[in-house]
Design an enzyme around this catalytic site. Structure first.
Site, PDB file in Angstrom:
ATOM      1  N   SER A 192       0.674  -1.416  -0.235  1.00 51.60           N
ATOM      2  CA  SER A 192      -0.011  -0.208   0.139  1.00 51.60           C
ATOM      3  C   SER A 192       1.119   1.341  -0.069  1.00 51.60           C
ATOM      4  O   SER A 192       0.520   2.071   0.553  1.00 51.60           O
ATOM      5  CB  SER A 192      -0.859  -0.420   1.140  1.00 51.60           C
ATOM      6  OG  SER A 192      -2.036  -0.997   1.332  1.00 51.60           O
ATOM      7  N   ARG A 193       1.924   1.459  -0.263  1.00 49.19           N
ATOM      8  CA  ARG A 193       2.694   1.871  -0.329  1.00 49.19           C
ATOM      9  C   ARG A 193       3.018   3.038   1.065  1.00 49.19           C
ATOM     10  O   ARG A 193       4.262   3.950   0.835  1.00 49.19           O
ATOM     11  CB  ARG A 193       2.443   4.078  -1.683  1.00 49.19           C
ATOM     12  CG  ARG A 193       1.718   3.134  -3.271  1.00 49.19           C
ATOM     13  CD  ARG A 193       3.376   2.689  -3.356  1.00 49.19           C
ATOM     14  NE  ARG A 193       3.487   2.690  -5.217  1.00 49.19           N
ATOM     15  CZ  ARG A 193       3.340   1.435  -5.308  1.00 49.19           C
ATOM     16  NH1 ARG A 193       3.149   0.650  -4.664  1.00 49.19           N
ATOM     17  NH2 ARG A 193       3.091   1.641  -7.042  1.00 49.19           N
ATOM     18  N   LEU A 194       3.626   2.266   1.930  1.00 52.85           N
ATOM     19  CA  LEU A 194       3.757   2.406   2.919  1.00 52.85           C
ATOM     20  C   LEU A 194       5.576   1.671   3.212  1.00 52.85           C
ATOM     21  O   LEU A 194       5.547   1.426   4.089  1.00 52.85           O
ATOM     22  CB  LEU A 194       2.676   1.993   3.725  1.00 52.85           C
ATOM     23  CG  LEU A 194       1.541   3.015   4.008  1.00 52.85           C
ATOM     24  CD1 LEU A 194       0.181   1.908   5.072  1.00 52.85           C
ATOM     25  CD2 LEU A 194       1.552   3.827   4.182  1.00 52.85           C
TER      26      LEU A 194
END
Length: 215
Positions: A192-194
């Site tokens: 999730s692009r974290l």
């Protein structure tokens, strides 16, 4: 203008994580760990890195070069000193290096300053290269405008003819640079692009400060 087919390209990163408690106390040791991972993963050209330079007035440029060594002194690569990047490095020694190891979902970003490698080091590496590469380093006026491929081939032929009588010697305008790091960021892709981003920054007393950056 947004191209939806391009905008929809994405990948969710799930291979690994990176935590402050897991990293080495110094960035060179941490880089060595990831470097060994890249080698054992059989990544194609793991030593390929983007070198970003800029002019004194801030005009940037970037290109791929190959890492040829690293230790406590810094990260080494070789090139033509009279090329565009060589001219920019002479005018502004501050650079950024970037490794992207897609197969491991990792990036390493290095900020620092460059100095020329010692002549003996440049000579040693130059003499270890294949003959064609040594000839090319002499024959090519790197980054200069030329009339066509024929010009380059003629230059190579002339140098090659001379080398039939005597082995080529490293030209003064070709050699190594060492990037002395001031900051090194290790980026591990996460879902999730974290992403995990751990930054090492060199302090005034010569120690390294470790911090986490938001993705």
């Amino acid at each position: 203008m947004l191209n939806q087919k391009v905008a929809d390209l994405r990948k969710d990163y799930k291979l690994a994580s990176l935590d402050e408690s897991d990293v080495a106390p110094g960035p060179l040791e941490q880089f060595e760990r990831w470097w060994q991972d890249a080698l054992t993963s059989e990544i194609d050209e793991p030593n390929a890195m983007t070198l970003a330079t800029s002019t004194p007035d801030g005009r940037p440029s970037a290109r791929i070069v190959l890492l040829k060594g690293f230790n406590e002194e810094g990260f080494m690569f070789f090139t033509n000193y009279e090329s565009r990047k060589g001219q920019e490095l002479a005018e502004n020694p501050r650079v950024t290096l970037l490794f992207f190891w897609r197969e491991l979902e990792r990036q390493v970003r290095i900020e620092g300053t460059v100095t020329k490698a010692a002549a003996a080091v440049s000579n040693e590496y130059y003499n270890s290269r294949p003959l064609g590469s040594r000839i090319g380093a002499i024959a090519s006026p790197q980054s200069k405008v030329i009339s066509g491929r024929t010009f380059l081939e003629e230059q190579v032929a002339q140098v090659a003819a001379k080398c039939e009588q005597e082995a080529p010697q490293r030209p003064d305008y070709w050699g190594g640079y060492i990037v002395k790091p001031e900051a090194i960021e290790f980026w591990q892709g996460r879902s999730s692009r974290l992403h995990d981003r751990i930054l090492y920054t060199l302090t005034a007393d010569g120690s390294w400060k470790i911090e986490r950056l938001a993705p």
